[in-house]
Motif scaffolding. Structure first.
Motif, PDB file in Angstrom:
ATOM      1  N   MET A  65      44.803  34.651  43.419  1.00 26.30           N
ATOM      2  CA  MET A  65      43.902  35.524  43.935  1.00 26.30           C
ATOM      3  C   MET A  65      42.136  35.429  44.012  1.00 26.30           C
ATOM      4  O   MET A  65      41.503  35.780  45.031  1.00 26.30           O
ATOM      5  CB  MET A  65      44.174  36.993  43.380  1.00 26.30           C
ATOM      6  N   LEU A  66      42.039  34.730  43.047  1.00 26.52           N
ATOM      7  CA  LEU A  66      40.313  34.571  42.627  1.00 26.52           C
ATOM      8  C   LEU A  66      39.842  33.696  43.806  1.00 26.52           C
ATOM      9  O   LEU A  66      38.791  34.251  44.312  1.00 26.52           O
ATOM     10  CB  LEU A  66      40.444  33.714  41.437  1.00 26.52           C
ATOM     11  N   PRO A  67      40.168  32.813  44.260  1.00 27.38           N
ATOM     12  CA  PRO A  67      39.695  32.210  45.695  1.00 27.38           C
ATOM     13  C   PRO A  67      39.458  32.968  46.762  1.00 27.38           C
ATOM     14  O   PRO A  67      38.787  33.317  47.648  1.00 27.38           O
ATOM     15  CB  PRO A  67      40.416  30.821  45.870  1.00 27.38           C
ATOM     16  N   MET A  68      40.683  33.857  46.973  1.00 27.35           N
ATOM     17  CA  MET A  68      40.513  34.914  47.958  1.00 27.35           C
ATOM     18  C   MET A  68      39.361  36.022  47.932  1.00 27.35           C
ATOM     19  O   MET A  68      38.987  36.667  49.008  1.00 27.35           O
ATOM     20  CB  MET A  68      42.095  35.745  48.215  1.00 27.35           C
ATOM     21  N   TYR A  82      41.464  47.622  43.135  1.00 29.93           N
ATOM     22  CA  TYR A  82      42.538  48.495  42.434  1.00 29.93           C
ATOM     23  C   TYR A  82      43.546  47.537  41.841  1.00 29.93           C
ATOM     24  O   TYR A  82      44.120  47.818  40.577  1.00 29.93           O
ATOM     25  CB  TYR A  82      43.329  48.962  43.675  1.00 29.93           C
ATOM     26  N   ALA A  83      44.013  46.289  42.330  1.00 23.93           N
ATOM     27  CA  ALA A  83      44.937  45.329  41.574  1.00 23.93           C
ATOM     28  C   ALA A  83      44.208  44.813  40.176  1.00 23.93           C
ATOM     29  O   ALA A  83      45.111  44.913  39.263  1.00 23.93           O
ATOM     30  CB  ALA A  83      45.206  44.181  42.691  1.00 23.93           C
ATOM     31  N   LEU A  84      42.979  44.464  40.304  1.00 24.33           N
ATOM     32  CA  LEU A  84      42.396  44.057  38.950  1.00 24.33           C
ATOM     33  C   LEU A  84      42.249  45.038  37.948  1.00 24.33           C
ATOM     34  O   LEU A  84      42.528  44.884  36.870  1.00 24.33           O
ATOM     35  CB  LEU A  84      41.093  43.433  39.314  1.00 24.33           C
ATOM     36  N   ALA A 128      36.773  36.885  38.066  1.00 27.53           N
ATOM     37  CA  ALA A 128      36.927  38.098  39.230  1.00 27.53           C
ATOM     38  C   ALA A 128      35.584  38.816  38.997  1.00 27.53           C
ATOM     39  O   ALA A 128      35.136  39.483  39.694  1.00 27.53           O
ATOM     40  CB  ALA A 128      38.045  38.859  38.910  1.00 27.53           C
ATOM     41  N   TYR A 129      35.272  39.106  37.639  1.00 25.73           N
ATOM     42  CA  TYR A 129      34.194  40.160  37.288  1.00 25.73           C
ATOM     43  C   TYR A 129      32.856  39.605  37.880  1.00 25.73           C
ATOM     44  O   TYR A 129      32.096  40.387  38.482  1.00 25.73           O
ATOM     45  CB  TYR A 129      33.960  40.118  35.628  1.00 25.73           C
ATOM     46  N   GLU A 130      32.582  38.260  37.909  1.00 24.66           N
ATOM     47  CA  GLU A 130      31.449  37.529  38.446  1.00 24.66           C
ATOM     48  C   GLU A 130      31.439  38.240  39.919  1.00 24.66           C
ATOM     49  O   GLU A 130      30.351  38.450  40.325  1.00 24.66           O
ATOM     50  CB  GLU A 130      31.228  36.382  38.071  1.00 24.66           C
ATOM     51  N   VAL A 131      32.396  38.029  40.494  1.00 22.66           N
ATOM     52  CA  VAL A 131      32.449  38.375  42.052  1.00 22.66           C
ATOM     53  C   VAL A 131      32.187  39.888  42.198  1.00 22.66           C
ATOM     54  O   VAL A 131      31.261  40.105  43.009  1.00 22.66           O
ATOM     55  CB  VAL A 131      33.805  37.900  42.837  1.00 22.66           C
ATOM     56  N   LEU A 165      38.918  42.430  28.448  1.00 16.41           N
ATOM     57  CA  LEU A 165      39.492  41.276  28.778  1.00 16.41           C
ATOM     58  C   LEU A 165      38.421  40.214  28.911  1.00 16.41           C
ATOM     59  O   LEU A 165      38.889  38.848  28.772  1.00 16.41           O
ATOM     60  CB  LEU A 165      40.557  41.341  29.629  1.00 16.41           C
ATOM     61  N   LEU A 166      37.318  40.335  28.949  1.00 19.76           N
ATOM     62  CA  LEU A 166      36.235  39.480  29.185  1.00 19.76           C
ATOM     63  C   LEU A 166      36.110  38.842  27.708  1.00 19.76           C
ATOM     64  O   LEU A 166      36.331  39.426  26.705  1.00 19.76           O
ATOM     65  CB  LEU A 166      35.013  40.098  29.508  1.00 19.76           C
ATOM     66  N   PRO A 167      35.702  37.281  27.699  1.00 15.55           N
ATOM     67  CA  PRO A 167      35.655  36.852  26.461  1.00 15.55           C
ATOM     68  C   PRO A 167      34.274  37.467  25.672  1.00 15.55           C
ATOM     69  O   PRO A 167      33.280  38.167  26.405  1.00 15.55           O
ATOM     70  CB  PRO A 167      34.916  35.406  26.963  1.00 15.55           C
ATOM     71  N   SER A 168      34.194  37.458  24.541  1.00 16.70           N
ATOM     72  CA  SER A 168      33.329  37.988  23.652  1.00 16.70           C
ATOM     73  C   SER A 168      31.847  37.658  23.906  1.00 16.70           C
ATOM     74  O   SER A 168      31.017  38.603  24.156  1.00 16.70           O
ATOM     75  CB  SER A 168      33.594  38.211  22.325  1.00 16.70           C
ATOM     76  N   GLU A 169      31.710  36.490  24.165  1.00 13.26           N
ATOM     77  CA  GLU A 169      30.350  35.851  24.468  1.00 13.26           C
ATOM     78  C   GLU A 169      30.072  36.217  25.622  1.00 13.26           C
ATOM     79  O   GLU A 169      28.840  36.436  26.185  1.00 13.26           O
ATOM     80  CB  GLU A 169      30.476  34.271  23.928  1.00 13.26           C
TER      81      GLU A 169
END
Length: 1839
Positions: A169-172, A187-189, A223-226, A253-257
């Motif tokens: 999904m990410l490239p999409m 919605y899916a994320l 995905a968050y960055e997009v 769910l993001l990495p802590s840093e």
């Protein structure tokens, strides 16, 4: 084969999905689901095949099928095999992605199918859907949504796929260009993240416990960055919300840093969205999740972002949440959660931000801040623990806020603080004080009307919240016990907390009980530790006083008394036993009553008694002294509470009475007099009550203190002329005087009688007279006598001046007559006598200074005149009062010299307020004039006596009189000032305005006179006469009360006036009784009624009513007090009886009742004077009481009978020597202004003549002649009644009456003619001869003649009545309407009845002759216009031939002793039916039935006379006779009278009559034999049965009326026929009536079905043959239970109950008998379900036959039957056994076949194919289509 049937059914249902009705679609969906429950895989495959084959089917219809598939899958997921699941998955996947465009309903339904299958076959679903999810190709919208929903519905099955899905999904994300695709990715994320969190939270249940957060962190971050860097900045608001909603769960769910790195950008980005979106819930929810995630990782970036967070979140709370918009409420919740997160991490900075906001000028800011404070106090207690003092100190400003919303928020904060220990800190008391203040908020008297969007909070709401909070804190928060006890007691005594007393008392009560549970002394108040607490004296006073109004403030009385009880030990140790016994009784008394039922006086007496017992129990003078001092100290606290203050005065008086210290008593009394607010009525009453109660034990001190107060400075005025502007106002002085006068009255009536009698005249009255005066030029003026004395005094003191007191009255016209001349005075003076005066003095000019004073005085309503004078007196001053705002006309003041020159002229105001008194100060010998003329030295002063002073004087004198009357030495006490006081009361009554009663002066003055007149010495005759006349005129002449409508409009004022008038009238009665008691003799009675007589005969109703009411009370009193020692004549009995007896017929019911009481008393008084004991009861006189009930309503008949009975009693009880005087007085009553009384006089004269005419024989002809002449002059009721008696006397002398001359009178007869006709009925023999002649006249001519109005046009003939029979009929009515005609009517009963019955039959539809029609129209218009007929006008009865005949027959029945017949016919509406051309025969039937029930012995002759008319040439006469005979046959009386055979033969003979209605009535009569003479039916059974069958076969019956009657009659006869007679015709009848089951006429349906049910009784011999008929009709009967006509439904129930025993099925029989009762409602669906169950159990082979019969009702015209038929089939199929299913031709059932005419038997069913379910699915009525769809779902049973 089975598979094809299921498929066929499913296909049929799916074909019907095109129906547009939502209910039908819903039922099709349910039917498919029902089929799916039976064969889920087959149905799913059928749906799959159908959708594939119908590729062009519109998507709304596909949605129904897909939804059904989803339900089948969900409910049967465990039963599906892989192959079916694969088919479903493939179909749903294709349906979902068939269209590239987003069609939400269709694709959502397909997606839901995949989600449902994915519950078990997640791998298969993912395998299929992943084929639609290829790398590098943007997926379908619903592919992503399906992934998202699968991740929620099957977390453990879906999470393992998420890593690969995320990787693909990410490239999409970068490929998504359309907003809806970006939204679905978000919605899916969001759901992926939530699923992963749930998976990680439940690893112990997960299939792969090794999964960690890191597995997804990198993909989620990508995905968050997009989302954050690209999509969050999009212009589309919906997309931004989708992005932010996804970022919340993703942050966990993001990495802590990475999260720490992104926070400086993330949080500002989220906060910026608040400005772009009005709906902030999703933003706040996401922000809260981000903050929680940040706190979880221990982020340091929040510290930097904190200010912006607080600054953005705070306004969100300040914006009020709308409960009607749930998202705003949810947003508030999420924002508060954010503050909780922040407060736990940054408590100092959050408080530093929030607390200054409490000082904001914006209301919403303050409210929002307080809400946040409450949140963090509750949710972050550990972090706020050390901040408590700081928080408390910051709440000082909100405590002063006046805004209601802020107050509510503060109360909520206080509640939170109480639970967490804040209020135990220093400063907590201020919070509690605030809470109590809110409990004491005043109620909103009239809440303002707010617009719909207004959110203002009322004070009542704040108070309610505060009360609940206080009670909860004191009862549920244990840590608050020591805080609240005894602190809350500080709020009990201050008046500003009065409204909070109830919750305070309840809370303190609860706290005290808790303290008592802790230990014996725990609840004891420690004053050494609590200096601010109120003293026990203050608490006791406060709680006792507020208890005097127990229901105010949410029933504060009970709460206060309960609290007082628990405080007993703290008040005084000696009160425990007394209070524990008395207080519960007082509380119980409050709870047993309501505010309306509680007597306030009785309640206060109970409390004062309780106070007395308390003082006695304490028995400590020091304690009592402190107590009374505290009471006096609290007086000023109740200035705004008059009722409570009044009671407190009484408490003070009670306590002072118990005080042993006389010095303290005098001191407190002095203080009370000095500090009282005399202008308040309640306070004046209270102070006077206090002095009265105190005087019980301290009379000397009380009187002394009152005298001392008078001598004090309070009444002293300076001698300067302008002291009126310096000292107390006159009004205030008057109020003080009023109070002191009232005090003396209370002292007199309350003090011990043995002590007070000697002080009444010497001290009390002397001081009262001293107070009651009005000052005129410094001289006291009280009465006319004193005015004369003043004139005399002025002459003696100032002989050089003319000082004169005059009364000035306004003139309406000139003294010469006519209008006043322009220069003529408008005032007339009535001078009071004065002695001669010496020469006049010299006048001086008016000084400038005084003229200025005059101008200033005019502004205040005072005018000044200065006059010169000689000698040492210097200058005399005069002044007058005028109304402020009206400019007086003041003339110039000139110099005057002695030596005859006229003094200066001054003018009075041109408009004086009222007639007034004036003083004239001028030279002796000056010319006399009028105001405004040359009168010199004139001043005036108007008496404006204060009403309060007057009322207080009256009350005080009344109480003094009571004290004297009740004194032990009353008989020896001579009240020397009695006459003077009575004269003063009379003057007061005279001074009241005659046009209205505005004040209680009359009432109070008369009550006072009531007590005065019984005292010694006696009043003189002139004084007595003046007193009586004044009181009568002052009360009886008042205008009548307002009408009810005006009373409702005026409200309380009108109600007050009504009560005041009632009390005044009662006072008048008591006064007259007291006067009569002094002279209890016939002379005294005559003297009393000499005054009352004119009022009793008044032409004004209200004056008569009041006078007679007073008279009744006086006579009853006279009788009760009468004690005759020697027999003496009651010489005025006749005159008095003649005065009252005509009033027994007065137009007012109350006067009638009271008049009977007067006559009753007078006759008993006569009996007493004749020597009978007072308790003797005369039977005839006692009968008068029974007559009163008949006088309640103005019914002339009742009044006549009552007056006659009264006259009979009077005639037997009046002595002979008074009879003539009685009659003469009665004749005077004929001229009574009340016509009813005039009529009563006439009736009584006639009755007296009848009773006592022997002694006045020579007077009888003269008297009757006079009454007869009155009849000729005027048309009055009493004249008419007298004429009846006169005609009877004359008829006994002149025996011939000429009937022809009376018949020659023009029609309609006028009232005199009618009266003469009725008078002829007096003598029975004469009446009989007249009736016979009139019958001959009726029968001597044809009843009507036929004529055509327009012969050339062929119009129908018009029937016109012939004159002679019509006149004779009217004459018959007039004669028989007289009660005396009864014997004559009885003798001619049969010919009268038959003649009038046939006359009636021939007048239906007959018109009046043209020459009478105009008269009848005039009569009708006169009657409808409400105008009565004139003296010679026509009678009001209708002249229409039919109406006339009906009324004559009716009166004949009544007069002939058959009142019950007439009454029964009338109650059944028979008379109206007889007059109707269409229903005439029904009316005759009602008459015949009534005759059979109530006049049976008269029928033989009637029947004999009627039989010949069966062959009459008039159809109407044959119809009437046949209908009469038919109904007679319904009664057994014809059999008893041996008339049955004759009448039955005549009825049988009428079957060939040319008139259809005659034939129908003949059959009805033959059928009625079954109920009238059932025992004769068997004998004539064959003959009767043949008649009925012939009737059913009547060919000349187009509307089936004869057949209908034949079926109804046969149903009645069947129970009584021989079985052998009916067996031969049973089948013929059953077949003959079967077509009527479905007739369009409901009567035919009902009758045929009832007959069918009755025929089943005879089916035993032909069981099989008739059973076949039952089966043929069973479906019809069951379906017609849904017939639109209730009578048909009732018939079907009966028929089915009768068929049940013949069907060979006990279960079915029991169902028919139990469920088809007439009085029981039927649940048709449930009933048919059970019926079909029994049918299929007992007759399974009948399935196809029953189904085929139902099919033909698919075309029924009745919707309910059309819907019931497929439901019938559905239930049959539901209960059929599998081995019988082959009977049903499913193709025939569901295929579209041609429509044919519905058959009526099984043969026709086979020959004519019926309609189909498929066709019925196209029915225009949705409810039918719903039932068809439901049935199709059940057909799975036969597959």
């Amino acid at each position: 084969m089975t598979e094809s049937r299921i498929k066929r059914l499913a296909t049929t249902l799916m074909d019907a999905t095109t129906d547009k009705d939502p209910l039908v679609q819903e039922q099709i969906y349910n039917a498919l689901c029902h089929l799916g429950e039976s064969e889920p895989e087959e149905i799913l495959n059928s749906c799959d095949e159908y959708l594939r084959q119908h590729d062009k089917l519109a998507y709304p219809h596909r949605v129904i099928i897909l939804k059904a598939m989803e339900t089948v899958v969900k409910n049967n997921i465990a039963l599906l095999d892989k192959s079916t699941a694969k088919v479903v998955i493939f179909l749903a996947s294709n349906e979902m992605t068939k269209s590239k465009e987003v069609i939400r309903d269709w694709q959502q339904a397909a997606s839901n199918v995949l989600v449902a299958v994915g519950q078990r076959f997640i791998n298969k679903v993912m395998e299929e859907v992943l084929t639609k999810f290829q790398p590098g190709i943007l997926p379908h919208y619903f592919v992503m949504q399906t992934f998202a929903n699968l991740s929620v519905s099957n977390v453990f099955g879906m999470v393992p796929f998420l890593n690969s899905i995320l990787g693909t999904m990410l490239p999409m994300l970068g490929m998504a260009k359309q907003d809806h695709m970006k939204s679905v990715f978000c919605y899916a994320l969001q759901h992926f993240s939530e699923s992963i969190q749930e998976y990680l939270a439940n690893l112990d249940k997960a299939p792969d416990p090794t999964v960690r957060k890191d597995t997804f962190s990198n993909e989620i971050f990508s995905a968050y960055e997009v989302l954050f860097n690209s999509w969050l900045q999009h212009r589309e608001a919906k997309l931004r919300l989708a992005v932010v909603e996804a970022m919340g769960p993703m942050s966990y769910l993001l990495p802590s840093e990475k999260l720490e790195e992104q926070l400086p950008k993330l949080i500002p980005g989220i906060l910026a969205l608040y400005k772009k979106h009005t709906e902030a819930f999703y933003i706040s929810k996401s922000l809260c999740q981000i903050l929680e995630a940040s706190v979880n990782i221990g982020s340091r970036s929040l510290d930097v972002q904190l200010d912006s967070l607080l600054g953005t979140l705070h306004p969100q709370i300040c914006a009020p949440a709308d409960p009607a918009v749930p998202l705003t409420v949810k947003n508030h919740t999420e924002v508060l959660r954010c503050f909780t997160v922040l407060a736990c991490s940054f408590p100092d900075r959050v408080l530093a931000f929030l607390l200054p906001k409490l000082e904001s000028s914006n209301e919403r800011t303050r409210v929002g801040t307080l809400l946040i404070m409450r949140q963090i106090i509750n949710s972050a207690p550990s972090q706020m623990e050390i901040k408590k003092p700081f928080i408390l100190s910051s709440m000082k400003l909100p405590l002063q806020d006046s805004n209601n919303k802020v107050k509510r928020a503060v109360v909520q904060v206080i509640s939170a603080m109480a639970h967490h220990g804040y209020l135990e800190q220093p400063g907590g008391e201020a919070m509690m004080e605030f809470l109590v203040r809110q409990c004491a908020l005043p109620s909103d008297a009239q809440p303002k009307k707010q617009p719909p969007d207004a959110d203002d909070l009322t004070s009542d709401s704040v108070q309610s919240i505060s009360v609940n909070t206080l009670f909860l804190l004191s009862t549920t928060v244990d840590r608050m016990n020591n805080v609240l006890w005894p602190y809350l007691l500080e709020f009990v005594t201050p008046v500003q907390f009065t409204n909070a007393l109830t919750p305070l008392c309840k809370s303190l009560m609860s706290l005290a009980v808790k303290k008592q549970e802790e230990g014996e002394n725990a609840s004891l108040i420690r004053y050494d530790l609590n200096a601010n607490l109120p003293s026990p004296y203050a608490l006791t006073t406060r709680l006792l006083v507020v208890s005097s109004q127990p229901y105010v403030g949410d029933c504060r009385g009970a709460a206060a008394l309960r609290l007082l009880n628990v405080l007993h030990y703290s008040v005084h140790p000696a009160l425990e036993q007394l209070w524990s016994k008395r207080v519960p009784l007082l509380v119980e008394h409050i709870e047993e009553n309501t505010e309306k039922s509680l007597s306030q006086k009785e309640w206060e007496e109970k409390l004062l008694l309780f106070l007395q017992e308390t003082l006695a129990a304490v028995a400590d003078n020091t304690w009592i002294c402190h107590f009374v001092t505290e009471m006096c100290r609290q007086l000023n606290s109740y200035n705004g509470f008059p009722l409570e203050k009044n009671f407190l005065y009484k408490c003070i008086g009670t306590t002072l009475g118990a005080c042993a210290s006389k010095d303290l008593v005098q001191k407190q009394l002095q203080e009370l007099l000095e500090t009282a607010r005399y202008h308040e009525e309640a306070e004046r009453e209270g102070l006077a009550s206090c002095f009265g109660i105190c005087a019980i034990n301290h009379l000397e001190e009380t009187l002394a203190k009152l005298e001392d107060f008078v001598r004090s400075d309070v009444f002293k005025k300076s001698v300067g002329l302008f002291s009126i502007f310096k000292d107390r106002s006159d009004n205030e002085v008057e109020k003080i005087k009023s109070t002191l006068i009232l005090c003396y009255g209370y002292v007199a009536v309350s003090a011990p009688k043995e002590l007070v009698l000697s002080r009444i005249e010497a001290d009390i009255l002397k001081n009262i007279f001293q107070y009651f005066n009005t000052k005129v030029l410094g001289i006291k003026v009280e009465t006319k006598v004193q005015c004369e004395a003043l004139n005399l005094s002025s002459s003696l003191l100032f002989p050089a001046l003319s000082v004169r007191l005059s009364l000035w009255v306004p003139l309406e016209s000139s003294s010469r007559g006519g209008p006043r001349a322009p220069g003529e005075s408008r005032w007339s003076r009535c001078s009071l006598p004065r002695p001669p005066h010496p020469a006049p003095p010299r006048l001086e000019p008016l000084p400038r200074k005084c003229r200025n004073s005059q101008r200033r005085g005019r502004e205040k309503g005072v005018g000044f005149f200065f006059f010169g004078g000689g000698g040492f007196f210097g200058v005399l001053f005069g002044f007058f009062f005028f109304l402020p705002g009206r400019e007086p006309s003041v003339g110039s003041v000139a110099r005057g010299r002695s030596g005859g020159r006229s003094p200066a002229a001054c003018r009075l105001p041109p408009v004086l307020p009222k007639p007034c008194f004036s003083y004239e100060l001028g030279a002796a010998g000056a010319r006399r004039g009028v105001p405004g003329r040359e009168r010199a030295g004139l001043g005036s002063a108007f008496f404006a006596r204060d009403l309060t002073l007057k009322l207080c004087l009256i009350r005080s004198i009344c109480m003094i009189s009571q004290a004297i009357y009740n004194g032990a030495k009353c008989g020896d006490f001579v009240f020397s000032r009695k006459a003077e006081l009575v004269a003063q009361m009379v003057e007061f009554i005279k001074a009241e305005p005659p046009e209205a009663m505005r004040t209680p002066v009359r009432q109070r003055a008369m009550i006072t006179c009531t007590y005065l007149v019984v005292l010694e010495p006696h009043l003189s005759d002139p004084d007595r006469t003046e007193l009586i006349d004044t009181c009568l005129a002052g009360v009886l002449a008042l205008p009548p009360p307002e009408p009810a409508k005006e009373r409702e409009e005026n409200g309380g004022d009108a109600s007050h006036k009504e009560v005041l008038y009632g009390d005044t009238l009662s006072a008048l009665k008591d006064l007259l009784k007291s006067l009569l008691q002094r002279n209890l003799t016939p002379h005294g009675l005559q003297d009393m009624f000499a005054h009352l007589g004119p009022w009793i005969k008044s032409n004004k109703e209200h004056e008569r009513q009041r006078a007679v009411e007073v008279s009744a009370a006086l006579l009853e009193f006279y009788l009760s007090k009468l004690n005759v020692s020697t027999v003496i004549p009651f010489y005025n009995l006749g005159v008095l009886i003649a005065l009252f007896s005509p009033r027994c017929s007065d137009s007012l019911a109350s006067v009638r009742q009271d008049a009977v009481d007067c006559v009753y008393c007078l006759l008993y008084i006569q009996l007493c004077y004749e020597g009978f004991a007072r308790d003797h009861r005369d039977e005839m006189v006692e009968g008068l009481k029974a007559l009163k009930k008949g006088l309640e309503e103005p019914d002339f008949t009742v009044l006549f009978r009552t007056c006659n009975n009264i006259a009979m009693v009077i005639g037997k009880r009046v002595p002979p020597d008074q009879l003539m005087s009685l009659l003469l007085a009665m004749f005077e009553g004929l001229a009574d202004p009340d016509k009813n009384c005039s009529r009563a006089a006439t009736v009584m004269i006639n009755s007296l003549l009848k009773e006592r005419g022997a002694v006045l024989q020579e007077k009888v002809p003269d008297i009757m002649s006079i009454i007869h002449s009155k009849l000729e002059e005027v048309d009055e009721e009493h004249i008419r009644k007298a004429a009846q008696q006169t005609v009877y006397i004359l008829a006994s002398q002149h025996k011939s009456v000429v009937v022809s001359s009376l018949l020659g009178s023009p029609l309609p007869f006028d009232s005199h003619t009618c009266a003469m006709w009725r008078s002829l009925a007096t003598e029975p023999t004469l009446a009989s001869r007249i009736l016979e002649q009139l019958l001959e006249k009726v029968n001597s001519d044809v009843p009507y003649k036929e004529s055509k109005s327009f012969p050339l046009l062929g119009s129908a003939a018009e029937r016109v009545a012939t004159p002679l029979p019509l006149a004779a009929t009217c004459a018959l009515y007039e004669i028989m309407s007289a009660p005396e005609s009864g014997p004559a009517v009885l003798g001619l009963y049969p010919p009268l009845f038959v003649t009038l019955l046939l006359r009636l039959s021939c007048t239906v539809g007959v018109q009046l002759p043209k020459n009478l029609q105009s008269r009848e129209r005039r009569r009708s218009s006169s009657s409808s216009g409400g105008g009565g007929s004139g003296n010679h006008g026509p009678a009001s009865r209708s002249l229409q031939p039919c109406s006339c005949a009906v009324e004559t027959l009716k009166v004949m029945l009544v007069r002939g002793g058959s009142e019950e017949v007439a009454r029964a016919v009338g109650s059944a509406g028979g008379w109206e039916l007889m007059a109707s051309a269409e229903r005439h025969h029904d009316g005759i039937a009602v008459l015949a039935g009534a005759m059979a029930r109530h006049a049976g012995p008269r029928l033989p002759l009637i029947v004999k006379n009627l039989i010949p008319t069966l062959n009459s040439v008039f159809d109407s006469q044959r119809i009437t006779t046949t209908a009469f005979f038919a109904e007679l046959l319904n009664s057994n009386v014809v059999n008893d009278l041996i008339l049955l055979e004759t009448m039955m033969d005549n009825m049988t003979g009428r079957q060939k009559d040319a008139c259809t209605l005659v034939r129908m009535l003949a059959l009805r009569g033959l059928g009625n034999i079954a109920s009238g003479s059932p025992e004769k039916v068997r004998k004539h059974g064959a003959k009767l049965l043949a008649s009925m069958v012939n009737g059913m076969d009547d060919k000349d019956d187009p509307h089936n009326l004869v057949a209908l009657e034949a079926m109804s009659s046969l149903s009645k006869l069947l129970d009584h026929l021989e079985e052998r007679d009916i067996q031969s015709m049973l089948l013929h009848i059953a077949i003959r009536i079967r077509p009527f089951f479905d007739s369009e006429q409901p009567d035919l349906r009902r009758s045929s079905i009832v007959l069918f049910g009755n025929l089943t009784k005879f089916s035993q011999g032909n069981c099989e043959v008739f059973f076949e008929q039952i089966l043929n009709g069973l479906v019809t009967l069951l379906l017609h239970l849904q017939d639109p006509k209730p009578e048909v439904v009732k018939a079907c129930k009966f028929a089915l109950r009768m068929c049940g025993p013949n069907m060979g099925c006990d279960g079915l029989c029991d169902m028919f008998l139990n469920h088809l009762r007439e009085d029981r409602s039927l649940h048709y669906g449930e009933f048919m379900n059970n019926v079909c169950k029994h049918l299929m159990q007992s007759y399974p082979e009948m399935l196809n036959r029953l189904i085929l019969t139902n099919l033909f009702y698919f075309k029924s015209n009745w919707v309910d039957i059309r819907a019931a038929a497929p439901m019938f089939i559905g239930f049959l199929v539901l209960h059929v056994d599998e081995d019988q299913c082959q009977q049903v031709d499913l193709d025939q059932l569901i295929s579209a076949l041609p429509e044919e005419k519905r058959p009526v038997c099984l043969k026709q069913v086979k020959d004519n194919p019926p309609a189909s379910l498929n066709l019925l699915l196209k029915d225009p009525v949705p409810s039918v289509r719903v039932k068809v769809a439901e049935t199709l779902g059940r057909l799975v049973r036969i597959l």
